[in-house]
Design a protein around this motif. Structure first.
Motif, PDB file in Angstrom:
ATOM      1  N   PRO A  79     -14.767 -27.172  26.642  1.00  0.00           N
ATOM      2  CA  PRO A  79     -15.181 -28.295  27.485  1.00  0.00           C
ATOM      3  C   PRO A  79     -16.252 -27.912  28.507  1.00  0.00           C
ATOM      4  N   GLU A  80     -17.264 -28.776  28.536  1.00  0.00           N
ATOM      5  CA  GLU A  80     -18.412 -28.660  29.436  1.00  0.00           C
ATOM      6  C   GLU A  80     -19.272 -27.438  29.151  1.00  0.00           C
ATOM      7  N   ARG A  81     -19.083 -26.802  27.966  1.00  0.00           N
ATOM      8  CA  ARG A  81     -19.903 -25.643  27.596  1.00  0.00           C
ATOM      9  C   ARG A  81     -20.441 -25.743  26.175  1.00  0.00           C
ATOM     10  N   VAL A  82     -19.551 -25.829  25.171  1.00  0.00           N
ATOM     11  CA  VAL A  82     -19.979 -25.792  23.764  1.00  0.00           C
ATOM     12  C   VAL A  82     -19.135 -26.746  22.927  1.00  0.00           C
ATOM     13  N   PHE A  83     -19.817 -27.537  22.095  1.00  0.00           N
ATOM     14  CA  PHE A  83     -19.162 -28.370  21.092  1.00  0.00           C
ATOM     15  C   PHE A  83     -19.883 -28.109  19.788  1.00  0.00           C
ATOM     16  N   GLU A  84     -19.153 -27.570  18.783  1.00  0.00           N
ATOM     17  CA  GLU A  84     -19.773 -27.196  17.510  1.00  0.00           C
ATOM     18  C   GLU A  84     -18.889 -27.633  16.359  1.00  0.00           C
ATOM     19  N   PHE A  85     -19.519 -28.002  15.259  1.00  0.00           N
ATOM     20  CA  PHE A  85     -18.763 -28.406  14.080  1.00  0.00           C
ATOM     21  C   PHE A  85     -19.452 -27.914  12.814  1.00  0.00           C
ATOM     22  N   ALA A  86     -18.624 -27.671  11.798  1.00  0.00           N
ATOM     23  CA  ALA A  86     -19.110 -27.256  10.481  1.00  0.00           C
ATOM     24  C   ALA A  86     -19.180 -28.490   9.591  1.00  0.00           C
ATOM     25  N   VAL A  87     -20.214 -28.536   8.762  1.00  0.00           N
ATOM     26  CA  VAL A  87     -20.379 -29.605   7.783  1.00  0.00           C
ATOM     27  C   VAL A  87     -20.137 -29.000   6.411  1.00  0.00           C
ATOM     28  N   GLY A  88     -19.300 -29.656   5.617  1.00  0.00           N
ATOM     29  CA  GLY A  88     -19.013 -29.153   4.279  1.00  0.00           C
ATOM     30  C   GLY A  88     -17.672 -29.668   3.801  1.00  0.00           C
ATOM     31  N   THR A  89     -16.962 -28.790   3.118  1.00  0.00           N
ATOM     32  CA  THR A  89     -15.640 -29.141   2.599  1.00  0.00           C
ATOM     33  C   THR A  89     -14.589 -28.349   3.363  1.00  0.00           C
ATOM     34  N   ASP A  90     -13.333 -28.518   2.990  1.00  0.00           N
ATOM     35  CA  ASP A  90     -12.263 -27.754   3.639  1.00  0.00           C
ATOM     36  C   ASP A  90     -12.437 -26.252   3.434  1.00  0.00           C
ATOM     37  N   THR A  91     -13.058 -25.865   2.329  1.00  0.00           N
ATOM     38  CA  THR A  91     -13.157 -24.439   2.003  1.00  0.00           C
ATOM     39  C   THR A  91     -14.566 -23.865   2.126  1.00  0.00           C
ATOM     40  N   VAL A  92     -15.593 -24.714   2.137  1.00  0.00           N
ATOM     41  CA  VAL A  92     -16.972 -24.223   2.178  1.00  0.00           C
ATOM     42  C   VAL A  92     -17.755 -24.943   3.267  1.00  0.00           C
ATOM     43  N   SER A  93     -18.259 -24.183   4.226  1.00  0.00           N
ATOM     44  CA  SER A  93     -19.147 -24.742   5.253  1.00  0.00           C
ATOM     45  C   SER A  93     -20.581 -24.507   4.806  1.00  0.00           C
ATOM     46  N   VAL A  94     -21.400 -25.531   4.971  1.00  0.00           N
ATOM     47  CA  VAL A  94     -22.811 -25.420   4.605  1.00  0.00           C
ATOM     48  C   VAL A  94     -23.656 -25.198   5.849  1.00  0.00           C
ATOM     49  N   THR A  95     -23.415 -26.019   6.859  1.00  0.00           N
ATOM     50  CA  THR A  95     -24.200 -25.976   8.091  1.00  0.00           C
ATOM     51  C   THR A  95     -23.276 -26.115   9.284  1.00  0.00           C
ATOM     52  N   HIS A  96     -23.658 -25.491  10.378  1.00  0.00           N
ATOM     53  CA  HIS A  96     -22.980 -25.681  11.664  1.00  0.00           C
ATOM     54  C   HIS A  96     -23.971 -26.386  12.587  1.00  0.00           C
ATOM     55  N   TRP A  97     -23.489 -27.409  13.275  1.00  0.00           N
ATOM     56  CA  TRP A  97     -24.273 -28.118  14.281  1.00  0.00           C
ATOM     57  C   TRP A  97     -23.536 -28.020  15.598  1.00  0.00           C
ATOM     58  N   GLY A  98     -24.266 -28.032  16.699  1.00  0.00           N
ATOM     59  CA  GLY A  98     -23.576 -27.964  17.970  1.00  0.00           C
ATOM     60  C   GLY A  98     -24.444 -28.294  19.157  1.00  0.00           C
ATOM     61  N   TYR A  99     -23.768 -28.333  20.300  1.00  0.00           N
ATOM     62  CA  TYR A  99     -24.416 -28.575  21.593  1.00  0.00           C
ATOM     63  C   TYR A  99     -23.928 -27.515  22.565  1.00  0.00           C
ATOM     64  N   ARG A 100     -24.875 -26.898  23.281  1.00  0.00           N
ATOM     65  CA  ARG A 100     -24.562 -25.983  24.380  1.00  0.00           C
ATOM     66  C   ARG A 100     -24.995 -26.667  25.671  1.00  0.00           C
ATOM     67  N   LEU A 101     -24.144 -26.603  26.682  1.00  0.00           N
ATOM     68  CA  LEU A 101     -24.439 -27.234  27.967  1.00  0.00           C
ATOM     69  C   LEU A 101     -24.492 -26.178  29.056  1.00  0.00           C
ATOM     70  N   GLU A 102     -25.511 -26.287  29.916  1.00  0.00           N
ATOM     71  CA  GLU A 102     -25.654 -25.369  31.039  1.00  0.00           C
ATOM     72  C   GLU A 102     -25.986 -26.180  32.280  1.00  0.00           C
ATOM     73  N   PRO A 103     -25.141 -26.115  33.316  1.00  0.00           N
ATOM     74  CA  PRO A 103     -25.493 -26.786  34.564  1.00  0.00           C
ATOM     75  C   PRO A 103     -26.832 -26.240  35.065  1.00  0.00           C
ATOM     76  N   GLU A 104     -27.666 -27.140  35.573  1.00  0.00           N
ATOM     77  CA  GLU A 104     -28.990 -26.742  36.060  1.00  0.00           C
ATOM     78  C   GLU A 104     -29.329 -27.606  37.264  1.00  0.00           C
ATOM     79  N   GLY A 105     -29.092 -27.083  38.451  1.00  0.00           N
ATOM     80  CA  GLY A 105     -29.303 -27.866  39.663  1.00  0.00           C
ATOM     81  C   GLY A 105     -28.365 -29.064  39.669  1.00  0.00           C
TER      82      GLY A 105
END
Length: 156
Positions: A79-105
């Protein structure tokens, strides 16, 4: 030297990290922002972001087609740092997508990223089409983040 199997785009948003987190980790809202994924829904009893939670994204490839559902599984949820998920099947991931958050001012730097699994077929795909697909992904990520930024900053 080989190019990495992925890419990333960052945008500074004038909104606190907790509000940015609430938006990027709510997969049901992705259709408001993404040029390719026009809807998503939690599946298999999942109701929100947690490692192992599953959802499906309804994708229109390159914004024009073909249209298909992609299975996804949350792989990182800090929470408030990284949210990532794998795209694919239950046994094979093809791609990972995600968001990284960094407080800045008074705002947040949000980075959307993706990386392909380093399997031989995906390495070959990246060798042949990586530059083209990478540009498409980076344009899409920038569009997604700019649309999120607009919503977050209008809600101030």
């Amino acid at each position: 030297m080989s190019r990495p199997l992925g890419g990333e785009v960052s945008v500074r948003v004038e909104a606190p990290v907790d509000r940015v987190w609430a938006l990027v980790s709510d997969v049901t809202r992705i259709g408001e922002f993404s040029p390719e994924t026009f809807e998503a829904r939690w599946t298999r009893g999942s109701t929100g972001p947690a490692v192992g939670a599953t959802f499906k994204g309804h994708v229109k490839r390159n914004g024009v087609g073909p249209t298909y559902w992609s299975g996804c599984r949350v792989t990182r949820c800090e929470p408030e740092r990284v949210f990532e998920f794998a795209v694919g099947t239950d046994t094979v991931s093809v791609t990972h997508w995600g968001y990284r958050l960094e407080p800045e001012g008074t705002g947040t730097r949000v980075t959307e990223y993706y990386r392909l699994e380093p399997s031989l077929p995906l390495r070959l795909y990246w060798l042949v089409l990586g530059r083209l697909r990478g540009r498409t992904n980076e344009r899409g990520m920038r569009t997604t983040l700019e649309r999120m930024k607009t919503v977050l900053e209008e809600e101030q």
